[in-house]
Design an enzyme around this catalytic site. Structure first.
Site, PDB file in Angstrom:
ATOM      1  N   TRP A 251      -4.291  11.474  39.564  1.00  0.00           N
ATOM      2  CA  TRP A 251      -5.542  12.418  40.593  1.00  0.00           C
ATOM      3  C   TRP A 251      -6.973  11.702  40.572  1.00  0.00           C
ATOM      4  O   TRP A 251      -8.165  11.727  41.743  1.00  0.00           O
ATOM      5  CB  TRP A 251      -6.072  13.444  39.239  1.00  0.00           C
ATOM      6  CG  TRP A 251      -6.992  14.536  39.494  1.00  0.00           C
ATOM      7  CD1 TRP A 251      -7.757  15.201  38.787  1.00  0.00           C
ATOM      8  CD2 TRP A 251      -7.141  15.560  40.853  1.00  0.00           C
ATOM      9  NE1 TRP A 251      -8.517  16.244  39.131  1.00  0.00           N
ATOM     10  CE2 TRP A 251      -8.352  16.207  40.216  1.00  0.00           C
ATOM     11  CE3 TRP A 251      -6.747  15.255  42.360  1.00  0.00           C
ATOM     12  CZ2 TRP A 251      -8.402  17.169  41.464  1.00  0.00           C
ATOM     13  CZ3 TRP A 251      -7.633  15.744  42.775  1.00  0.00           C
ATOM     14  CH2 TRP A 251      -8.545  17.198  43.101  1.00  0.00           C
ATOM     15  N   GLY A 252      -7.310  10.321  39.914  1.00  0.00           N
ATOM     16  CA  GLY A 252      -7.754   9.434  40.556  1.00  0.00           C
ATOM     17  C   GLY A 252      -7.923   8.980  42.130  1.00  0.00           C
ATOM     18  O   GLY A 252      -9.102   8.708  42.793  1.00  0.00           O
TER      19      GLY A 252
ATOM     20  N   PHE B 288      -7.517   0.013  35.641  1.00  0.00           N
ATOM     21  CA  PHE B 288      -6.838  -0.254  34.576  1.00  0.00           C
ATOM     22  C   PHE B 288      -5.789  -1.730  35.095  1.00  0.00           C
ATOM     23  O   PHE B 288      -4.499  -1.371  35.739  1.00  0.00           O
ATOM     24  CB  PHE B 288      -6.600   0.746  33.901  1.00  0.00           C
ATOM     25  CG  PHE B 288      -6.194   0.206  32.654  1.00  0.00           C
ATOM     26  CD1 PHE B 288      -7.170  -0.371  31.657  1.00  0.00           C
ATOM     27  CD2 PHE B 288      -4.843  -0.627  32.422  1.00  0.00           C
ATOM     28  CE1 PHE B 288      -6.548  -1.442  30.404  1.00  0.00           C
ATOM     29  CE2 PHE B 288      -4.476  -0.981  31.129  1.00  0.00           C
ATOM     30  CZ  PHE B 288      -5.464  -1.605  30.416  1.00  0.00           C
TER      31      PHE B 288
ATOM     32  N   LYS C  98      -0.390  10.234  32.260  1.00  0.00           N
ATOM     33  CA  LYS C  98      -0.344  10.485  30.836  1.00  0.00           C
ATOM     34  C   LYS C  98      -0.420  12.619  31.054  1.00  0.00           C
ATOM     35  O   LYS C  98      -1.143  13.118  31.675  1.00  0.00           O
ATOM     36  CB  LYS C  98      -1.288  10.323  30.319  1.00  0.00           C
ATOM     37  CG  LYS C  98      -2.087   8.741  30.448  1.00  0.00           C
ATOM     38  CD  LYS C  98      -0.990   8.710  29.430  1.00  0.00           C
ATOM     39  CE  LYS C  98      -0.525   7.048  29.416  1.00  0.00           C
ATOM     40  NZ  LYS C  98       0.308   6.473  28.061  1.00  0.00           N
TER      41      LYS C  98
ATOM     42  N   LYS D 264      -5.531  25.637  29.868  1.00  0.00           N
ATOM     43  CA  LYS D 264      -4.563  26.166  30.661  1.00  0.00           C
ATOM     44  C   LYS D 264      -3.577  24.692  30.212  1.00  0.00           C
ATOM     45  O   LYS D 264      -2.425  25.235  30.160  1.00  0.00           O
ATOM     46  CB  LYS D 264      -4.894  25.971  32.001  1.00  0.00           C
ATOM     47  CG  LYS D 264      -5.817  24.633  33.110  1.00  0.00           C
ATOM     48  CD  LYS D 264      -4.851  23.607  33.395  1.00  0.00           C
ATOM     49  CE  LYS D 264      -5.515  23.328  34.356  1.00  0.00           C
ATOM     50  NZ  LYS D 264      -4.020  21.892  34.817  1.00  0.00           N
TER      51      LYS D 264
END
Length: 356
Positions: free
Chosen positions: A16-17, A43, A301, A208
């Protein structure tokens, strides 16, 4: 008079980043009020071939681990140094797994200078001794910056391929700032709107994921679409009730935005939480979520299991367990105190015949 120019930085470089970097970078090139370059904090990881992930991103313009096959834009620069990545930036996009955000903010204390705005794309909350803390509030308190949120029915790979999607920006007071975020995220294939309900928008995006875990259990048990629809309906009701108990100012209409019902539907049909919960149920609960996350998500994650635990902690502290059978049951299954079939037996216990 010299017109102020904005510089955007992305804090996070997962799936998503990376998509967020692509969206923002495509717009900064065409907006005179923004610097072209968009730095993305990575990272640092060493890949199996021995190369650094940042080097590969900067050489190929592609995040081959988390968003393979997608060019991010030549103006995206991967940076493994967090402080350097945000240097001189005055529009910060936070998009990391929520369990890491507090540590990241601590590293940035005193490093953020000038008139800085932030936005969180992070779905989750932190539970403190004094009560739950939304991620936007944590960023605001630790760094002293105004923080909006962006949530919605957003499966990253589809947006990266420029398939149509919508999102909702939640803001507290400054509509002009919210519109600036709309400006740098919005594209013809990514339609963004802004609503003045930051808590409602953020809680929709957070809760959600818990419902999606429940939907995954139903899929893994092969209970069918009717049962899954019931999970989604009851889940939406619990999302709304929890949000309003936490923040009475939350607006009913927020649940009809992309961040609400649309995100719930998408996540329950195709998100990573549903996928892993499906596999967990098919194993009879014998394989751990950590093992399945490692096997199925390729470094991404899982958020729903942690969020379910955080929500349950709030329910216990406030004596609300009986009012939220679905949320309670999801957590109990996740920690092994109930078997996956309990999602129907106990999670749907609120669904009783009603004569009006």
């Amino acid at each position: 008079m010299i017109k102020k120019k904005y510089r955007a930085a992305i804090i996070g470089s997962g799936n998503w980043g990376s998509v967020a970097a692509k969206l923002v970078a495509s717009n900064t090139l065409n907006l005179d009020s923004f610097h072209d370059e968009v730095r993305m904090w990575v990272f640092e990881e060493t890949l199996p071939n021995g190369e650094k992930l940042t080097d590969i991103i900067n050489t190929t313009n592609e995040n081959i681990k988390y968003l393979p096959g997608i060019k991010l834009g030549h103006n995206v620069v991967a940076d493994p140094d967090l402080e350097h990545a945000v240097e001189d930036a005055n529009m910060l996009v936070f998009v990391t797994p929520h369990q890491f955000i507090e540590g990241i903010c601590k590293r940035l204390v005193g490093k953020i200078k000038g008139d800085v705005e932030a936005i969180s794309l992070i779905k989750g909350m932190e539970v403190k001794t004094e009560g739950p803390c939304m991620i936007s509030s944590l960023i605001n308190k630790q760094l002293g910056v105004n923080c909006c949120v962006l949530m919605g029915a957003n499966i990253g790979d589809e947006i990266a391929m420029e398939k149509f999607s919508e999102a909702t920006i939640g803001y507290r007071e400054d509509k002009e700032v919210a519109q600036r975020w709309v400006q740098i995220f919005g594209t013809p294939y990514f339609r963004v709107s802004a609503v003045r309900d930051i808590e409602g928008v953020e809680l929709c995006g957070t809760l959600k994921n818990v419902v999606a875990i429940a939907a995954g259990f139903v899929d893994g048990l092969e209970m069918g679409n009717n049962a899954k629809a019931a999970i989604m309906r009851i889940g939406l009701n619990e999302m709304k009730a929890f949000s309003k108990l936490m923040f009475p100012s939350v607006c009913d209409n927020t649940f009809l935005e992309s961040c609400g019902i649309a995100d719930l539907i998408t996540t329950c049909l195709g998100g990573r939480n549903r996928k892993v919960a499906d596999a967990f149920a098919r194993s009879g609960g014998k394989r751990s979520f950590h093992e399945l996350e490692t096997e199925l998500l390729q470094g991404q994650k899982l958020q729903g299991v942690k969020t379910a635990g955080e929500v349950y902690e709030v329910l216990c502290k406030r004596g609300w367990q009986e009012s939220f059978p679905l949320f309670r049951t999801v957590h109990m299954i996740c920690i092994g105190r109930l078997p996956p079939p309990a999602i129907i037996q106990q999670g749907l216990s609120v669904a009783k015949m009603c004569v009006c």
